[in-house]
Write a protein that holds these residues in place. Sequence first.
Motif, PDB file in Angstrom:
ATOM      1  N   UNK A 219       0.605  -1.171  -0.016  1.00 46.23           N
ATOM      2  CA  UNK A 219      -0.055   0.073   0.070  1.00 46.23           C
ATOM      3  C   UNK A 219       1.046   1.312   0.230  1.00 46.23           C
ATOM      4  N   UNK A 220       0.199   2.510  -0.535  1.00 47.53           N
ATOM      5  CA  UNK A 220       1.083   3.472  -0.900  1.00 47.53           C
ATOM      6  C   UNK A 220       0.576   4.582  -0.834  1.00 47.53           C
ATOM      7  N   UNK A 221       1.238   5.930  -0.777  1.00 49.67           N
ATOM      8  CA  UNK A 221       0.476   7.021  -0.909  1.00 49.67           C
ATOM      9  C   UNK A 221       1.596   7.963  -1.820  1.00 49.67           C
ATOM     10  N   UNK A 222       1.000   8.779  -2.562  1.00 46.54           N
ATOM     11  CA  UNK A 222       1.906   9.634  -3.594  1.00 46.54           C
ATOM     12  C   UNK A 222       1.485  11.135  -3.110  1.00 46.54           C
ATOM     13  N   UNK A 223       2.693  11.822  -2.608  1.00 41.86           N
ATOM     14  CA  UNK A 223       2.526  13.061  -1.952  1.00 41.86           C
ATOM     15  C   UNK A 223       3.865  14.022  -2.362  1.00 41.86           C
ATOM     16  N   UNK A 224       3.570  15.047  -2.778  1.00 37.47           N
ATOM     17  CA  UNK A 224       4.807  16.163  -3.187  1.00 37.47           C
ATOM     18  C   UNK A 224       5.721  15.668  -3.985  1.00 37.47           C
ATOM     19  N   UNK A 225       5.386  14.614  -5.076  1.00 38.09           N
ATOM     20  CA  UNK A 225       6.278  14.185  -5.849  1.00 38.09           C
ATOM     21  C   UNK A 225       6.769  12.926  -5.644  1.00 38.09           C
ATOM     22  N   UNK A 226       6.761  12.356  -4.385  1.00 35.25           N
ATOM     23  CA  UNK A 226       7.183  11.079  -3.678  1.00 35.25           C
ATOM     24  C   UNK A 226       6.432   9.994  -3.373  1.00 35.25           C
ATOM     25  N   UNK A 227       6.934   8.896  -3.359  1.00 32.75           N
ATOM     26  CA  UNK A 227       5.976   7.731  -2.943  1.00 32.75           C
ATOM     27  C   UNK A 227       6.366   7.397  -1.541  1.00 32.75           C
ATOM     28  N   UNK A 228       5.343   7.203  -0.675  1.00 31.06           N
ATOM     29  CA  UNK A 228       5.351   6.706   0.617  1.00 31.06           C
ATOM     30  C   UNK A 228       4.878   5.530   1.100  1.00 31.06           C
ATOM     31  N   UNK A 229       5.314   4.634   1.951  1.00 31.16           N
ATOM     32  CA  UNK A 229       4.863   3.494   2.272  1.00 31.16           C
ATOM     33  C   UNK A 229       5.306   3.185   3.787  1.00 31.16           C
ATOM     34  N   UNK A 230       4.796   2.244   4.469  1.00 29.40           N
ATOM     35  CA  UNK A 230       5.352   1.987   5.983  1.00 29.40           C
ATOM     36  C   UNK A 230       5.767   0.445   6.001  1.00 29.40           C
ATOM     37  N   UNK A 231       6.536  -0.101   7.023  1.00 25.52           N
ATOM     38  CA  UNK A 231       6.726  -1.191   6.902  1.00 25.52           C
ATOM     39  C   UNK A 231       7.533  -1.536   8.199  1.00 25.52           C
TER      40      UNK A 231
ATOM     41  N   UNK B 151       8.245   1.555  13.694  1.00 21.84           N
ATOM     42  CA  UNK B 151       7.534   1.472  12.448  1.00 21.84           C
ATOM     43  C   UNK B 151       8.433   2.185  11.523  1.00 21.84           C
ATOM     44  N   UNK B 152       8.664   1.530  10.342  1.00 22.17           N
ATOM     45  CA  UNK B 152       9.557   2.425   9.453  1.00 22.17           C
ATOM     46  C   UNK B 152       8.680   3.080   8.467  1.00 22.17           C
ATOM     47  N   UNK B 153       9.114   4.378   7.994  1.00 22.04           N
ATOM     48  CA  UNK B 153       8.385   5.055   6.589  1.00 22.04           C
ATOM     49  C   UNK B 153       9.398   5.302   5.756  1.00 22.04           C
ATOM     50  N   UNK B 154       8.917   4.847   4.583  1.00 26.93           N
ATOM     51  CA  UNK B 154      10.054   4.847   3.443  1.00 26.93           C
ATOM     52  C   UNK B 154       9.490   5.982   2.322  1.00 26.93           C
ATOM     53  N   UNK B 155      10.166   6.480   1.950  1.00 20.75           N
ATOM     54  CA  UNK B 155      10.262   7.424   0.826  1.00 20.75           C
ATOM     55  C   UNK B 155      10.877   7.300  -0.313  1.00 20.75           C
ATOM     56  N   UNK B 156      10.233   7.250  -1.805  1.00 22.44           N
ATOM     57  CA  UNK B 156      11.193   6.826  -2.715  1.00 22.44           C
ATOM     58  C   UNK B 156      11.049   8.499  -3.671  1.00 22.44           C
ATOM     59  N   UNK B 157      12.144   8.925  -3.805  1.00 28.35           N
ATOM     60  CA  UNK B 157      12.214  10.494  -4.262  1.00 28.35           C
ATOM     61  C   UNK B 157      12.767  10.408  -5.398  1.00 28.35           C
ATOM     62  N   UNK B 158      12.943  11.811  -6.129  1.00 25.78           N
ATOM     63  CA  UNK B 158      13.644  11.974  -7.376  1.00 25.78           C
ATOM     64  C   UNK B 158      13.149  10.911  -8.455  1.00 25.78           C
ATOM     65  N   UNK B 159      11.702  10.809  -8.451  1.00 26.44           N
ATOM     66  CA  UNK B 159      11.213   9.789  -9.365  1.00 26.44           C
ATOM     67  C   UNK B 159      11.113  10.417 -10.904  1.00 26.44           C
ATOM     68  N   UNK B 160      11.542   9.238 -11.876  1.00 22.52           N
ATOM     69  CA  UNK B 160      11.224   9.590 -13.100  1.00 22.52           C
ATOM     70  C   UNK B 160      10.239   8.704 -13.627  1.00 22.52           C
ATOM     71  N   UNK B 161       9.153   8.994 -14.198  1.00 19.07           N
ATOM     72  CA  UNK B 161       7.924   8.095 -14.460  1.00 19.07           C
ATOM     73  C   UNK B 161       7.781   7.953 -16.048  1.00 19.07           C
ATOM     74  N   UNK B 162       7.439   6.761 -16.255  1.00 18.62           N
ATOM     75  CA  UNK B 162       7.216   6.191 -17.545  1.00 18.62           C
ATOM     76  C   UNK B 162       5.521   5.783 -17.488  1.00 18.62           C
ATOM     77  N   UNK B 163       4.804   6.263 -18.412  1.00 21.80           N
ATOM     78  CA  UNK B 163       3.354   6.222 -18.358  1.00 21.80           C
ATOM     79  C   UNK B 163       3.033   5.379 -19.499  1.00 21.80           C
ATOM     80  N   UNK B 164       2.461   4.064 -19.584  1.00 16.67           N
ATOM     81  CA  UNK B 164       2.300   3.388 -20.712  1.00 16.67           C
ATOM     82  C   UNK B 164       0.722   2.611 -20.542  1.00 16.67           C
TER      83      UNK B 164
END
Length: 202
Positions: free
Chosen positions: A42-54, A150-163
């Motif tokens: 499960x995830x959220x997209x916020x401010x250009x980044x992806x976040x999830x917990x684990x 609980x760890x909160x993970x961020x994926x930043x500097x994302x470059x997206x490919x939409x297909x």
Amino acid sequence: MRRTEFISDLHQKDVFDHLIQLEFGYLGINDSKGFARPVPLQFIYLGGDIYFHGADEGEKFQVFTKKSKVSFSMIKALSMMPSYWTAKDYACPATSYYLSGYGTGTGELVDNLDDKAFYLNKIMEKYQQEGGYITIDASLPMYKKALKETAVFRINSLNWDIKCKVGQNLKQSKRENILDHLKNRGSDIDKETIYWIKLLNR
């Protein structure tokens, strides 16, 4: 060979805004043995980044501790088109339509407890919209232990490919034939597929 006709530019925002509302996405990491590993979450997209917990341990945690390169995929499956809709006795035309987003970026951990509480609240807002819980706050005793563990993970500097594959490679007459069949079958996913076919083939 890359199928450029399935890459959406004109309606990229429409597709992306739909994909980030999906319930699950797929984190891509290299595991401890060097294999590419997709992790549904499960995830959220916020401010250009992806976040999830684990958990604050394990392979995901180690990957993000090292600020490694990771990927994230979002896939919306649409209708399946039987081969006999377009060709008698010939199996090859059978196909499925879909929307997808593939992003690459850098993984990192959110360490500040107040920030962790903020993003965990955003996750709750997405997945438990009806409420029924006390807002997560780092100052509340009931949440202090959980926030630390609980760890909160961020994926930043994302470059997206939409297909998107929704019949862009078909002649108009064949696309209309597919639309007629979808209307006749009339399931909820068929109705959604019709929407995307019409939008992305304008």
